[in-house]
Design a protein around this motif. Structure first.
Motif, PDB file in Angstrom:
ATOM      1  N   ALA A 200       0.841  -1.198   0.000  1.00 39.05           N
ATOM      2  CA  ALA A 200       0.000   0.000   0.000  1.00 39.05           C
ATOM      3  C   ALA A 200       0.872   1.242   0.000  1.00 39.05           C
ATOM      4  CB  ALA A 200      -0.914  -0.016   1.222  1.00 39.05           C
ATOM      5  N   GLY A 201       0.248   2.360  -0.295  1.00 38.41           N
ATOM      6  CA  GLY A 201       0.940   3.642  -0.265  1.00 38.41           C
ATOM      7  C   GLY A 201       1.189   4.198  -1.648  1.00 38.41           C
ATOM      8  N   PRO A 202       1.301   5.518  -1.765  1.00 39.61           N
ATOM      9  CA  PRO A 202       1.448   6.160  -3.075  1.00 39.61           C
ATOM     10  C   PRO A 202       2.791   5.851  -3.728  1.00 39.61           C
ATOM     11  CG  PRO A 202       1.746   7.760  -1.320  1.00 39.61           C
ATOM     12  CD  PRO A 202       1.295   6.492  -0.657  1.00 39.61           C
ATOM     13  N   LEU A 203       2.828   6.070  -5.038  1.00 35.88           N
ATOM     14  CA  LEU A 203       4.037   5.936  -5.840  1.00 35.88           C
ATOM     15  C   LEU A 203       4.366   7.285  -6.468  1.00 35.88           C
ATOM     16  CD1 LEU A 203       2.924   2.721  -7.727  1.00 35.88           C
ATOM     17  CD2 LEU A 203       4.811   2.802  -6.087  1.00 35.88           C
ATOM     18  N   VAL A 204       5.646   7.525  -6.693  1.00 37.67           N
ATOM     19  CA  VAL A 204       6.057   8.663  -7.507  1.00 37.67           C
ATOM     20  C   VAL A 204       6.467   8.106  -8.863  1.00 37.67           C
ATOM     21  CG1 VAL A 204       7.676  10.570  -7.810  1.00 37.67           C
ATOM     22  CG2 VAL A 204       6.757  10.051  -5.542  1.00 37.67           C
ATOM     23  N   VAL A 205       5.732   8.490  -9.887  1.00 32.52           N
ATOM     24  CA  VAL A 205       5.943   7.986 -11.242  1.00 32.52           C
ATOM     25  C   VAL A 205       6.700   9.026 -12.054  1.00 32.52           C
ATOM     26  CG1 VAL A 205       4.782   7.324 -13.389  1.00 32.52           C
ATOM     27  CG2 VAL A 205       3.936   6.477 -11.187  1.00 32.52           C
ATOM     28  N   GLY A 206       7.742   8.593 -12.736  1.00 35.52           N
ATOM     29  CA  GLY A 206       8.484   9.472 -13.630  1.00 35.52           C
ATOM     30  C   GLY A 206       8.139   9.172 -15.075  1.00 35.52           C
TER      31      GLY A 206
END
Length: 315
Positions: A200-206
């Motif tokens: 779980a938890g957000p992702l930082v997408v590049g």
């Protein structure tokens, strides 16, 4: 300017745009010399197409009357390591489909009169591939493993692909389903990406534009307020330039960065929740008549785009 959504009358609109592009090219650099002409097309009407090239290790091609692209299938990983999930962009100077006939020649990098592939993706993101940004590094998938063609023209190319789970350091694994939609009359493919994760938890997408895909050099324009990365590629001999752009929802932006291979815009994404971005490209000798950086940047900024994800019933 033609908006992104194309309804009835798309063919007549596209023909008018082609006429403008031809007039613009009369003042631009000449096209490269033709190596050998392609087999003639079945017809010369503008069309959007998506084709799985099983004869070329499952390359997936899509194009419309303005631009052409490909991504790489799982079968290619054993033939051309380290192929990956970057997006290839081809120059085209005709309104009708050409990419499948071009690839079948075995010489997609040569100019056969209708377009060419001189944009070398390598391990970079090319024209809008993505990865997960973690610990100051971009973690990316390999080639797509499954595809589903949703609509193969004539007015829109629409398909989905799946990317198998890949590691983000030792912390977690992620996987992705992405929908690609390219109607007639635009340089922009709409992407709907849904990332899933074992944690779980957000992702930082590049989301990136490859620095070296069109040769060393080029000029990048960054406008985070409007969610724009715009790249005017270097002059590549008589091949001209490739112009690439990424458009994202500005409300999702965390930062803009660069690594060794890519110019990146970073977005905060929730696993399981689809988000929308756009990848655009043009050839300085081809459709659209973009012969200067200023003209391309202005077009990118003016394009009308919708960042709302489709309703669950339409996915």
């Amino acid at each position: 300017m033609v908006g992104w959504r194309v309804a009835g009358g798309a063919v007549s609109i596209a023909l008018a745009l082609v006429g403008g592009a031809v007039a613009a090219r009369q003042q631009a650099a000449p096209l490269p010399l033709v190596v050998s002409p392609l087999p003639p097309p079945p017809d010369r009407n503008p069309a959007a197409r998506v084709v799985l090239a099983e004869y070329r290790h499952d390359d997936l091609l899509w194009e419309n009357d303005r631009t052409a692209h490909r991504i790489y299938g799982h079968a290619l990983e054993a033939i051309e390591p380290p192929s990956g999930s970057g997006i290839d962009s081809w120059g085209k100077n005709v309104a009708w489909p050409f990419a499948d006939r071009q690839l079948r020649t075995g010489d997609q990098h040569g100019f056969h009169g209708e377009g060419m592939d001189f944009y070398n993706v390598g391990t970079g993101r090319g024209a809008g591939g993505l990865g997960v940004w973690h610990d100051n590094k971009l973690w990316t998938s390999r080639n797509f493993v499954r595809h589903r063609v949703l609509r193969d023209g004539p007015d829109v190319a629409d398909f989905e692909v799946d990317y198998a789970p890949w590691p983000v350091d030792v912390d977690r694994k992620v996987w992705e389903t992405r929908r690609f939609t390219l109607p007639l009359g635009t340089h922009f493919t709409r992407m709907v990406s849904t990332l899933s994760s074992d944690r779980a938890g957000p992702l930082v997408v590049g989301i990136g534009i490859g620095k070296h895909a069109a040769g060393a050099g080029g000029q990048i324009s960054v406008d985070a307020r409007r969610g724009i990365l715009s790249f005017w590629g270097p002059e590549n001999g008589d091949h001209g330039r490739m112009a690439i752009a990424i458009r994202v929802d500005p409300a999702m932006i965390v930062d803009t960065r660069a690594d060794a291979d890519n110019h990146l815009v970073l977005l905060r994404v929730q696993p399981g929740r689809p988000f929308v971005y756009y990848s655009g490209s043009a050839w300085s000798l081809g459709q659209g008549g973009f012969t200067t950086r200023a003209a391309w940047d202005a077009h990118v900024a003016a394009e009308r785009l919708d960042f709302a994800p489709p309703p669950a019933s339409a996915r």
